[in-house]
Scaffold this active site. Structure first.
Site, PDB file in Angstrom:
ATOM      1  N   GLU A  70     -37.246 -66.948 -37.533  1.00 31.71           N
ATOM      2  CA  GLU A  70     -37.642 -67.080 -38.933  1.00 31.71           C
ATOM      3  C   GLU A  70     -39.041 -67.667 -39.002  1.00 31.71           C
ATOM      4  OE1 GLU A  70     -35.194 -68.639 -42.669  1.00 31.71           O
ATOM      5  OE2 GLU A  70     -36.294 -70.286 -41.728  1.00 31.71           O
ATOM      6  N   ARG A 103     -40.359 -74.705 -33.628  1.00 32.98           N
ATOM      7  CA  ARG A 103     -39.313 -75.522 -33.014  1.00 32.98           C
ATOM      8  C   ARG A 103     -38.081 -74.650 -32.758  1.00 32.98           C
ATOM      9  NH1 ARG A 103     -35.999 -73.606 -35.692  1.00 32.98           N
ATOM     10  NH2 ARG A 103     -35.242 -74.149 -37.748  1.00 32.98           N
ATOM     11  N   SER A 110     -28.187 -79.708 -35.646  1.00 25.85           N
ATOM     12  CA  SER A 110     -28.338 -78.846 -36.826  1.00 25.85           C
ATOM     13  C   SER A 110     -27.560 -77.543 -36.655  1.00 25.85           C
ATOM     14  CB  SER A 110     -29.807 -78.505 -37.074  1.00 25.85           C
ATOM     15  OG  SER A 110     -30.563 -79.665 -37.298  1.00 25.85           O
TER      16      SER A 110
END
Lengths: 209, 209, 209, 209
Positions: free
Chosen positions: D141, D44, D50
């Site tokens: 990440e 995603r 966020s």
């Protein structure tokens, strides 16, 4: 069969990756509100039946090997369709600039169309695939063409299989007529290209398909 | 925004389901080794900017409502592209036979092309979507056309947005020329259609793209 | 092979359609900002090797037939994974309400877990598929389970194939221990379920995966 | 909004490419008939809400910038789920070997679980994306975890948002219990891992989901 599956796996992986990458070019153009030179992208791994035919034609053994990989640089194949003939050069230049692949050969069947009437721009690339046994560099072929060229080519490809290259003159004549009509459509489109490109910047929020 | 998202959700769901269903027709033909009347299928939910424009044009409020749903039957839109003009009738007949949707209107802009030169076959359907609040029946529009028709239509759509319907005569003339070239290509293709259909049965194992 | 492909085509189509439909339920819940009872959805057509095994087990001929379709109601299979045990009932009720499929049998291996430790809720449905030869109604099996149940079941399925049903007592004992751990995880999760459900409404804009 | 879209585009492209690449690892293992260390892969781009929260937390401006890119190395995020704890090391090693990305940081929250009970292995990579304006190298990440770790983490993530980090002791206690149950499940699974791996080679032709 298992050996073929393992041989073809990096090609399958390359086609999947390249489809995502080449479609990404289109998204980037759309975001910038400038005319995108790419209409759509398709990809395929050459079916075994076609690989078999090619090995007969070239007189090489039908088995997974480095020789076969070198003789058939289009086992991994991508196609990029453009709206206008002039977009094709833009797309080729974009491919040349990329650092994740290396263009090793170009064949311009647009300036020099084939006797059959076939028009298209072919680019052979080297592409590194990461596997669980390390990096494998494979060949892939990218064909760049307008929608009209693509349309005609798919017809000719089908007829060629039926007549195994020995097309009756009447059919041949029909195909030539269709090739002319496709060529004419591309020419008419080129003449309104500047208008279109200009219009596309007003347009992106309304873009529907 | 949240209200619009909830209003548009069943349309999004319908487009996703119908894409899978209409692409399935193509797979079935390929399995039977007969000429498939469908080249490819696309779908989209109408962008909010386009919905807004339409409400202005129709003089209705820009808000999620039953009135808006009734006035804009193409919020959910699908497009089916055919290789040959004669395939279009086959596709329409397949749609009429399906029991998971109901054809409620047909507009034949091929026999009766629009003054602009636009050719396409439009089908409005009712389609039931299952939601967590029960069944919702929505409208959707399916446009069926050849690749040449589609090509021309996308050009005209873009130019229309630029000139807001007031196209300069010179541009208009160019578009007419392009429409003629697209029409000519479709005609040439029709003339080799029987040959192609016959050839396609020899062909499926080698089908590449 | 061709006969099998044609026999399996409607099952493949059903799996594709049902995946889109069942995933749609999840999207609807997310839009409403209420806890979604569905984590993810997978689907598959039963591999031929598994179909073959089942025909041996049931003593029926290994050939595409109505008998085989009736005896193997899980040729088309879907799996819906839930976060909490209590979500499973919600999902089953949603399936019962849908008008595009018909629930014809339910097996509750959660209230009545199998001796092996297997827990899951199975629903057999009838689902109509539209084909170019008309409507075909097929069976499909939908398995509904928590992530922990799914995890354990995939382990047991693998071991069963190795030992062909004759699991050594030591392995069996290990599997039981694992089943208990999975059950315990589900129980702990149930105890914080109300907290979670309440939290999820604050959460949807930040939802990451 | 347009600026954010352009800023996020290479991240979106990277996530799409990495999903295809990491899923490819799984296919390769399946072809070799050896236990695949990867169950599934998700990805995603971090939602704007966020990103906004993180900029508040870190005291940096909420605007597309090199600073923001450097401070938030998880704008592009991938997750790889494993069946067994011991598979995680195998996956990390595969990532380290790849030549199309560069591991620049590793955080082992499995050997050193967080006080909250969170367990997972985090890898920060540099990944080059080819754009129409040249190559852009971004951070991404990759989180590697078992299904049980993933399950627990998604629960904790949700509750954290509700209580904004100030979790009531009773809830905290429940979460700890759940973390223990997840840990226990992973341990039981490890104990039958050798059995499973051995079984999986008999199994691939029957593999259903």
């Amino acid at each position: 069969m298992r050996q073929w599956n393992q041989f073809l796996e990096p090609y399958k992986q390359a086609v999947d990756e390249l489809k995502i990458k080449l479609k990404g070019i289109r998204s980037q153009y759309n975001l910038e509100d400038i005319h995108t030179p790419i209409e759509f992208v398709t990809g395929r791994v050459k079916p075994l039946a076609s690989i078999y035919d090619k090995t007969l034609e070239k007189g090489i053994p039908f088995e997974p090997s480095a020789e076969l990989a070198a003789e058939l640089p289009d086992i991994a194949g991508l196609r990029m369709m453009c709206q206008f003939v002039d977009d094709i050069g833009t797309v080729v230049e974009i491919l040349r600039q990329r650092k994740d692949l290396k263009v090793i050969e170009e064949r311009d069947y647009i300036s020099n169309k084939k006797p059959s009437g076939y028009r298209s721009y072919h680019v052979i690339i080297e592409y590194p695939v990461q596997t669980i046994d390390g990096e494998k560099t494979i060949f892939a072929e990218i064909q760049i063409r307008t929608l009209a060229m693509n349309f005609w080519a798919s017809i000719e490809h089908t007829l060629n299989y039926k007549y195994e290259g020995e097309m009756p003159p009447a059919i041949n004549h029909r195909l030539e007529k269709a090739a002319e009509a496709a060529f004419r459509l591309d020419e008419e489109m080129s003449l309104i290209r500047d208008e279109i490109q200009d219009a596309q910047q007003y347009f992106s929020a309304f873009k529907e398909y």
